[in-house]
Design a protein around this motif. Sequence first.
Motif, PDB file in Angstrom:
ATOM      1  N   ARG A  35       0.995  -1.166  -0.462  1.00 59.93           N
ATOM      2  CA  ARG A  35      -0.064   0.170   0.137  1.00 59.93           C
ATOM      3  C   ARG A  35       0.442   1.310  -0.273  1.00 59.93           C
ATOM      4  N   ARG A  36       0.092   2.086  -0.599  1.00 60.62           N
ATOM      5  CA  ARG A  36       1.281   3.433  -0.859  1.00 60.62           C
ATOM      6  C   ARG A  36       0.689   4.294  -0.228  1.00 60.62           C
ATOM      7  N   ARG A  37       0.768   5.246   0.757  1.00 58.33           N
ATOM      8  CA  ARG A  37       0.113   6.730   1.344  1.00 58.33           C
ATOM      9  C   ARG A  37      -0.268   7.469   0.292  1.00 58.33           C
ATOM     10  N   ASP A  38      -1.547   8.137   0.611  1.00 55.77           N
ATOM     11  CA  ASP A  38      -2.019   9.294  -0.236  1.00 55.77           C
ATOM     12  C   ASP A  38      -0.538  10.169  -0.079  1.00 55.77           C
ATOM     13  N   LYS A  39      -0.888  11.762  -0.731  1.00 56.40           N
ATOM     14  CA  LYS A  39       0.000  12.603  -1.127  1.00 56.40           C
ATOM     15  C   LYS A  39      -0.937  13.357  -0.426  1.00 56.40           C
ATOM     16  N   THR A  40      -2.223  13.391   0.714  1.00 59.34           N
ATOM     17  CA  THR A  40      -2.716  14.435   1.130  1.00 59.34           C
ATOM     18  C   THR A  40      -1.998  15.257   2.295  1.00 59.34           C
ATOM     19  N   ASP A  41      -1.888  16.720   2.245  1.00 63.12           N
ATOM     20  CA  ASP A  41      -0.930  17.595   3.181  1.00 63.12           C
ATOM     21  C   ASP A  41      -2.063  16.950   4.924  1.00 63.12           C
TER      22      ASP A  41
END
Length: 177
Positions: free
Chosen positions: A139-145
């Motif tokens: 799984r990859r993290r989403d790019k949300t700050d």
Amino acid sequence: MGIVLRRMPGVTRWAKWSWKAIAVLPGAGDASWQMLQSDAGVSDYHAATLPLELHGSDAEAYLHGLSTEVPCVYVVLRDSDEGEHPLDVTLVTASPYEAQDYADSSEEIVEKVPMPDGLIAWVRDFAQKHYHEERFKKRRRDKTDIGAVEDGIGDARIAQMADVYRSPVKAKKERLQ
């Protein structure tokens, strides 16, 4: 698949009989509680004949079951309230995962019965034909700050007249003044 159940005298005064699935008979004809043998109060019955269905999506479960020291099929039994026989043979499966699901409910009795050699070969051939190993996907993290400022507080459907962080006590005092 014919299911053979053994009836033995119970070991407590609360159970007159003890029942156990002891064998399966591949290719057996129809039977309904046909007595096979009886000796010293112990009786064996060909209780029922059910189909053993294999599904391609369960191939991993079949391979897991075949990898045990003694490969087994699982017989699912239910207490019967009607009729002269105390148990209903509900299902026979080669999947230990499906058997675990039935055992978790505590409504059914799940018995392990050793697989005959011919059945082991049949299940193994089916499982190897239908098994497809799934690649691991990280799984990859989403790019949300996650340090961003909140763009809204509370439920947008509810109109807020004041600060949503105020304490209820303070709000009560404001209403009194």
